[in-house]
Design a protein around this motif. Structure first.
Motif, PDB file in Angstrom:
ATOM      1  N   GLY A   1       6.831  17.820  -6.565  1.00  0.00           N
ATOM      2  CA  GLY A   1       6.494  16.411  -6.633  1.00  0.00           C
ATOM      3  C   GLY A   1       6.097  15.866  -5.275  1.00  0.00           C
ATOM      4  N   ALA A   2       6.235  14.567  -5.126  1.00  0.00           N
ATOM      5  CA  ALA A   2       5.858  13.910  -3.872  1.00  0.00           C
ATOM      6  C   ALA A   2       6.820  12.756  -3.593  1.00  0.00           C
ATOM      7  CB  ALA A   2       4.433  13.378  -3.962  1.00  0.00           C
ATOM      8  N   LEU A   3       6.974  12.445  -2.334  1.00  0.00           N
ATOM      9  CA  LEU A   3       7.761  11.289  -1.916  1.00  0.00           C
ATOM     10  C   LEU A   3       6.779  10.232  -1.422  1.00  0.00           C
ATOM     11  CD1 LEU A   3      10.602  10.125  -1.512  1.00  0.00           C
ATOM     12  CD2 LEU A   3      10.537  11.034   0.819  1.00  0.00           C
ATOM     13  N   VAL A   4       6.887   9.031  -1.985  1.00  0.00           N
ATOM     14  CA  VAL A   4       5.984   7.937  -1.645  1.00  0.00           C
ATOM     15  C   VAL A   4       6.807   6.775  -1.108  1.00  0.00           C
ATOM     16  CG1 VAL A   4       4.348   6.273  -2.644  1.00  0.00           C
ATOM     17  CG2 VAL A   4       4.308   8.652  -3.374  1.00  0.00           C
ATOM     18  N   HIS A   5       6.223   6.043  -0.165  1.00  0.00           N
ATOM     19  CA  HIS A   5       6.857   4.842   0.373  1.00  0.00           C
ATOM     20  C   HIS A   5       6.021   3.646  -0.064  1.00  0.00           C
ATOM     21  CE1 HIS A   5       8.685   2.226   3.531  1.00  0.00           C
ATOM     22  NE2 HIS A   5       9.717   2.953   3.208  1.00  0.00           N
ATOM     23  N   LEU A   6       6.669   2.705  -0.746  1.00  0.00           N
ATOM     24  CA  LEU A   6       5.989   1.519  -1.265  1.00  0.00           C
ATOM     25  C   LEU A   6       7.000   0.387  -1.321  1.00  0.00           C
ATOM     26  CD1 LEU A   6       3.589   0.078  -2.756  1.00  0.00           C
ATOM     27  CD2 LEU A   6       4.568   0.986  -4.871  1.00  0.00           C
ATOM     28  N   GLY A   7       6.588  -0.797  -0.879  1.00  0.00           N
ATOM     29  CA  GLY A   7       7.484  -1.953  -0.928  1.00  0.00           C
ATOM     30  C   GLY A   7       8.729  -1.761  -0.079  1.00  0.00           C
ATOM     31  N   ARG A   8       8.578  -1.045   1.038  1.00  0.00           N
ATOM     32  CA  ARG A   8       9.666  -0.772   1.983  1.00  0.00           C
ATOM     33  C   ARG A   8      10.778   0.071   1.370  1.00  0.00           C
ATOM     34  NH1 ARG A   8       8.196  -6.120   2.840  1.00  0.00           N
ATOM     35  NH2 ARG A   8       7.121  -6.420   4.814  1.00  0.00           N
ATOM     36  N   ARG A   9      10.437   0.842   0.310  1.00  0.00           N
ATOM     37  CA  ARG A   9      11.407   1.722  -0.333  1.00  0.00           C
ATOM     38  C   ARG A   9      10.761   3.067  -0.646  1.00  0.00           C
ATOM     39  NH1 ARG A   9      12.544  -2.115  -4.813  1.00  0.00           N
ATOM     40  NH2 ARG A   9      12.518  -0.227  -6.048  1.00  0.00           N
ATOM     41  N   TYR A  10      11.606   4.070  -0.777  1.00  0.00           N
ATOM     42  CA  TYR A  10      11.158   5.398  -1.173  1.00  0.00           C
ATOM     43  C   TYR A  10      11.069   5.480  -2.686  1.00  0.00           C
ATOM     44  CZ  TYR A  10      12.054   7.032   3.574  1.00  0.00           C
ATOM     45  OH  TYR A  10      12.026   7.211   4.922  1.00  0.00           O
ATOM     46  N   HIS A  11      10.093   6.243  -3.160  1.00  0.00           N
ATOM     47  CA  HIS A  11       9.902   6.467  -4.587  1.00  0.00           C
ATOM     48  C   HIS A  11       9.577   7.946  -4.791  1.00  0.00           C
ATOM     49  CE1 HIS A  11       9.733   2.122  -5.333  1.00  0.00           C
ATOM     50  NE2 HIS A  11       9.076   2.077  -4.189  1.00  0.00           N
ATOM     51  N   PRO A  12      10.502   8.713  -5.351  1.00  0.00           N
ATOM     52  CA  PRO A  12      10.207  10.118  -5.645  1.00  0.00           C
ATOM     53  C   PRO A  12       9.319  10.210  -6.882  1.00  0.00           C
ATOM     54  CG  PRO A  12      12.465   9.594  -6.283  1.00  0.00           C
ATOM     55  CD  PRO A  12      11.890   8.355  -5.645  1.00  0.00           C
TER      56      PRO A  12
ATOM     57  N   LEU B   1       0.850  -1.186   0.000  1.00  0.00           N
ATOM     58  CA  LEU B   1       0.000   0.000   0.000  1.00  0.00           C
ATOM     59  C   LEU B   1       0.887   1.237   0.000  1.00  0.00           C
ATOM     60  CD1 LEU B   1      -2.834   1.285   0.296  1.00  0.00           C
ATOM     61  CD2 LEU B   1      -2.535   1.066   2.780  1.00  0.00           C
ATOM     62  N   ALA B   2       0.883   1.980  -1.086  1.00  0.00           N
ATOM     63  CA  ALA B   2       1.705   3.185  -1.177  1.00  0.00           C
ATOM     64  C   ALA B   2       1.198   4.241  -0.207  1.00  0.00           C
ATOM     65  CB  ALA B   2       1.677   3.735  -2.605  1.00  0.00           C
ATOM     66  N   GLY B   3       2.131   4.969   0.395  1.00  0.00           N
ATOM     67  CA  GLY B   3       1.764   6.046   1.310  1.00  0.00           C
ATOM     68  C   GLY B   3       2.618   7.270   1.066  1.00  0.00           C
ATOM     69  N   GLY B   4       1.974   8.425   1.061  1.00  0.00           N
ATOM     70  CA  GLY B   4       2.716   9.671   0.976  1.00  0.00           C
ATOM     71  C   GLY B   4       3.550   9.848   2.231  1.00  0.00           C
ATOM     72  N   VAL B   5       4.761  10.367   2.086  1.00  0.00           N
ATOM     73  CA  VAL B   5       5.674  10.504   3.221  1.00  0.00           C
ATOM     74  C   VAL B   5       5.572  11.922   3.783  1.00  0.00           C
ATOM     75  CG1 VAL B   5       8.059  10.298   4.015  1.00  0.00           C
ATOM     76  CG2 VAL B   5       7.220   8.796   2.192  1.00  0.00           C
ATOM     77  N   CYS B   6       5.313  11.982   5.072  1.00  0.00           N
ATOM     78  CA  CYS B   6       5.151  13.253   5.778  1.00  0.00           C
ATOM     79  C   CYS B   6       6.036  13.269   7.020  1.00  0.00           C
ATOM     80  CB  CYS B   6       3.702  13.436   6.230  1.00  0.00           C
ATOM     81  SG  CYS B   6       2.509  13.418   4.885  1.00  0.00           S
ATOM     82  N   VAL B   7       6.301  14.467   7.517  1.00  0.00           N
ATOM     83  CA  VAL B   7       6.936  14.619   8.819  1.00  0.00           C
ATOM     84  C   VAL B   7       5.985  15.433   9.681  1.00  0.00           C
ATOM     85  CG1 VAL B   7       8.859  15.624  10.110  1.00  0.00           C
ATOM     86  CG2 VAL B   7       9.298  14.429   7.957  1.00  0.00           C
TER      87      VAL B   7
END
Length: 174
Positions: free
Chosen positions: A156-167, A24-30
């Motif tokens: 753009g956006a930073l997404v986390h999917l498959g235990r990796r980051y995807h810009p 499940l892809a998730g947008g990365v936030c702080v």
């Protein structure tokens, strides 16, 4: 094919759950706030969702063991910094339990002294806690949006999917 869980301390049912959630892809936030002494604190999160457009509400999941949780609930205000595509190093820093998370970063505060990471964000939402609900080993925090600050244009956006980051860069419409 999902990646294998190699940590033997994870039960098979937990491993299946973790593997499913990795799909499940998730947008990365702080999430940032300040502790009672005014020191900035924060953590990386992909457990974020928009909840309501009217009124404007969002929800975040926070681990009960998070060192930031008491400050977040005590202050009652936080910023949701939605990281730009190039924000992996910021995400990793705020996920590291030993890092001095704000050292060397450009940050400012809002009118409630909540730290903002505008320089690294596609957008920053200034939030006020509306509700705190126990949810297993986490807390579900709902919050009202008080202000939305724009971040970098075309960040753009930073997404986390498959235990990796995807810009994910923003593509121009043609």
């Amino acid at each position: 094919m999902p990646s294998a869980i190699t940590d033997r301390s994870v039960a098979p049912a937990d491993a299946a759950f973790l593997a499913a959630m990795a799909a499940l892809a998730g947008g990365v936030c702080v999430v940032t706030t300040a502790d009672p002494e005014g020191r900035p604190v924060g953590f990386t999160s992909t457990a974020v969702m928009s909840l309501s457009r009217s009124p404007q509400l969002l929800a975040i999941g926070v681990d009960q063991a998070s060192r930031t949780l008491p400050a977040l609930l005590g202050r009652g205000r936080f910023a949701l910094n939605i990281l730009r595509a190039d924000g992996e190093s910021v995400s990793r820093r705020f996920a590291d339990r030993t890092a001095d998370r704000f050292a060397g970063l450009a940050w400012t505060t809002d009118e409630w002294d909540v730290p903002l990471l505008t320089a690294y964000s596609a957008a920053v939402l200034s939030c006020q806690v509306a509700r705190d609900v126990p949810a297993g080993d986490h807390r579900l925090i709902t919050a009202s949006i008080r202000r939305i600050l724009p971040g970098a244009e075309d960040g753009g956006a930073l997404v986390h999917l498959g235990r990796r980051y995807h810009p994910l860069p923003v593509r121009s419409a043609r």
